[in-house]
Design an enzyme around this catalytic site. Structure first.
Site, PDB file in Angstrom:
ATOM      1  N   HIS A  48      -9.515  -2.634  16.754  1.00  0.00           N
ATOM      2  CA  HIS A  48      -8.775  -2.613  14.875  1.00  0.00           C
ATOM      3  C   HIS A  48      -9.270  -3.746  14.211  1.00  0.00           C
ATOM      4  CE1 HIS A  48      -7.051   1.521  14.991  1.00  0.00           C
ATOM      5  NE2 HIS A  48      -8.191   1.555  16.391  1.00  0.00           N
ATOM      6  N   HIS A 106       0.886  11.742  19.933  1.00  0.00           N
ATOM      7  CA  HIS A 106       0.446  12.460  18.593  1.00  0.00           C
ATOM      8  C   HIS A 106       1.726  13.420  19.081  1.00  0.00           C
ATOM      9  CE1 HIS A 106      -3.417  10.037  19.032  1.00  0.00           C
ATOM     10  NE2 HIS A 106      -2.681  10.300  18.118  1.00  0.00           N
ATOM     11  N   ASP A 146       0.078  16.656  21.228  1.00  0.00           N
ATOM     12  CA  ASP A 146      -0.077  15.655  22.382  1.00  0.00           C
ATOM     13  C   ASP A 146       1.457  16.866  23.412  1.00  0.00           C
ATOM     14  OD1 ASP A 146      -2.538  14.057  22.682  1.00  0.00           O
ATOM     15  OD2 ASP A 146      -0.927  12.418  21.449  1.00  0.00           O
ATOM     16  N   GLU A 156      -3.785  -2.587  16.285  1.00  0.00           N
ATOM     17  CA  GLU A 156      -4.372  -2.579  17.711  1.00  0.00           C
ATOM     18  C   GLU A 156      -5.679  -3.683  17.208  1.00  0.00           C
ATOM     19  OE1 GLU A 156      -5.998   1.344  18.525  1.00  0.00           O
ATOM     20  OE2 GLU A 156      -8.149   0.020  19.160  1.00  0.00           O
ATOM     21  N   GLU A 159      -0.853   2.174  11.719  1.00  0.00           N
ATOM     22  CA  GLU A 159      -1.687   1.523  12.284  1.00  0.00           C
ATOM     23  C   GLU A 159      -3.113   1.317  10.920  1.00  0.00           C
ATOM     24  OE1 GLU A 159      -2.202   3.805  15.832  1.00  0.00           O
ATOM     25  OE2 GLU A 159      -4.089   1.883  16.559  1.00  0.00           O
TER      26      GLU A 159
HETATM   27  C1  XUL Z   1      -8.128   5.391  17.084  1.00  0.00           C
HETATM   28  C2  XUL Z   1      -6.103   4.623  17.114  1.00  0.00           C
HETATM   29  C3  XUL Z   1      -5.462   6.048  17.151  1.00  0.00           C
HETATM   30  C4  XUL Z   1      -4.464   5.747  17.141  1.00  0.00           C
HETATM   31  C5  XUL Z   1      -3.525   7.161  17.297  1.00  0.00           C
HETATM   32  O1  XUL Z   1      -8.508   4.446  16.649  1.00  0.00           O
HETATM   33  O2  XUL Z   1      -5.877   3.649  17.985  1.00  0.00           O
HETATM   34  O3  XUL Z   1      -5.728   6.268  18.830  1.00  0.00           O
HETATM   35  O4  XUL Z   1      -3.812   4.169  17.936  1.00  0.00           O
HETATM   36  O5  XUL Z   1      -3.742   7.588  17.053  1.00  0.00           O
HETATM   37 MN    MN Z   2      -4.798   3.145  18.611  1.00  0.00          MN
END
Ligand code: XUL
Ligand code: MN
Length: 344
Positions: free
Chosen positions: A214, A50, A53, A211, A175
């Site tokens: 998700h 990030h 970070d 992800e 994402e």
């Molecule tokens: C949140 C998530 C975050 C993103 C990066 O659920 O997955 O960690 O991947 O901001």
């Molecule tokens: Mn993520």
């Protein structure tokens, strides 16, 4: 262990203090300086960051100071034998973005969000990555009546267009996530992410990061989500992990809940030579019960499971698989898969 042609990454938040909504941290914080050497030691090649970070006090720095801090960090990352996969603006923690960033009803908040995202691009340039990740955390609603969803979609396209125009060399990764922290998010699935990208000013520079957790939270299969994006040449990043059903975002170690679901994710990535287009990122959190000195075991476990599943995928008897598919003998196909997973 053989790493084939894959490159692996994770982010510093994946070595975590263990706080949850019901309890405080249970492990001491480790600085980025302490975490960087661990990345290589654990067998990984790159770090995901990030913006804060990378540069914790970025909002207080002049643009010159920001560039200098990013250059210094790049050297440190290279000295650790690593590269940076992407930079992500952390748009969800600031008090101003409590009700959204790019889709906030307040224009001053939207302006802050764009400004902050431009800083991520400034950092990325110095860190030698062309990838900006947008996890659209607060782009959604707690109650539907509070925002206009069509208007919000236009605002998201506008925000991405501004970033694409700010630097013609960058690419943007979206994402998706269906909920958490908001009740309902505007970009819940890979299909939404790809569609958003196609309506921007330069669709060739917008892709998606899938992800696993998700996808499961959206009631979808992670390997199908990846296959959809692979078919459209839009899968440029992954956050592999696992998720036990429809509850809070768990970020469990890859494969630890559903090994067959993990097998299928590795299978689609491997069959489509994903290593040519992106890195294998893990977004995993260790359990709160884990002691500090063993708080990276989940990263070791995830990488180990991924590589062993590549071995399983590649060791499958292709002829037997094709014969079962040709004969529509899916019970035999099922057995071939289960047999391979059981070490057959
Ligand atoms: C949140 C998530 C975050 C993103 C990066 O659920 O997955 O960690 O991947 O901001
Ligand atoms: Mn993520």
């Amino acid at each position: 262990m053989e790493k084939y042609s894959y490159r692996f990454s994770f982010g510093p938040w994946n070595i975590h203090e263990g706080a949850d909504p019901f309890g405080p941290p249970v492990r001491p914080s480790r600085s980025l300086d302490e975490k960087l050497p661990l990345v290589r030691q654990l067998g990984f090649d790159a770090i995901q960051l990030h913006d804060d970070d990378a540069i914790p006090n970025l909002d207080d720095l002049s643009s010159q100071q920001l560039v200098q801090a990013a250059r210094d960090l790049r050297r440190q990352i290279e000295d650790a034998g690593l590269t940076t996969e992407w930079i992500a603006p952390r748009l969800w923690e600031d008090a101003r973005t409590i009700d959204g960033a790019f889709t906030a009803n307040d224009p001053a908040v939207r302006a802050y969000a764009s400004d902050r995202a431009r800083k991520s691009i400034d950092i990325a340039r110095e860190m030698d990555t062309d990838l900006i990740l947008l996890w659209l955390a607060r782009e959604g609603t707690y109650i539907r009546e509070s925002k206009d969803g069509a208007w919000a979609t236009e605002r998201l396209i506008e925000a991405v267009n501004e970033l694409l125009a700010y630097d013609p060399g960058i690419r943007i990764l979206i994402e998706p996530k269906p909920n958490e922290p908001m009740d309902l998010a505007y970009i819940p699935t890979i299909g939404h992410g790809v569609a958003l990208g196609m309506f921007t000013s330069d669709p060739a520079r917008v892709g998606v990061l899938m992800e696993s957790a998700h996808a499961v939270l959206a009631g979808l299969d992670p390997s199908d989500e990846m296959a959809f994006a692979l078919g459209l040449r839009k899968l440029w990043g992954v956050h592999l992990n696992d998720q036990n059903g429809l509850k809070f975002d768990q970020d469990r170690s890859f494969g630890s809940v559903d090994l067959r679901r993990a097998f299928n994710q590795v299978r689609v990535l491997d069959e489509h030579e994903y290593w040519n287009v992106g890195m294998v990122g893990f977004d995993v959190k260790t359990m709160r019960t884990q002691k500090a000195e063993r708080a990276t075991a989940h990263l070791r476990n995830s990488l180990d499971v991924f590589l062993r599943l590549v071995g399983v995928v590649r060791s499958m008897d292709r002829q037997a698989v094709s014969a079962a598919i040709d004969g529509r003998d899916y019970e035999e196909l099922d057995h071939l898969v289960m047999n391979a997973l059981l070490g057959g």
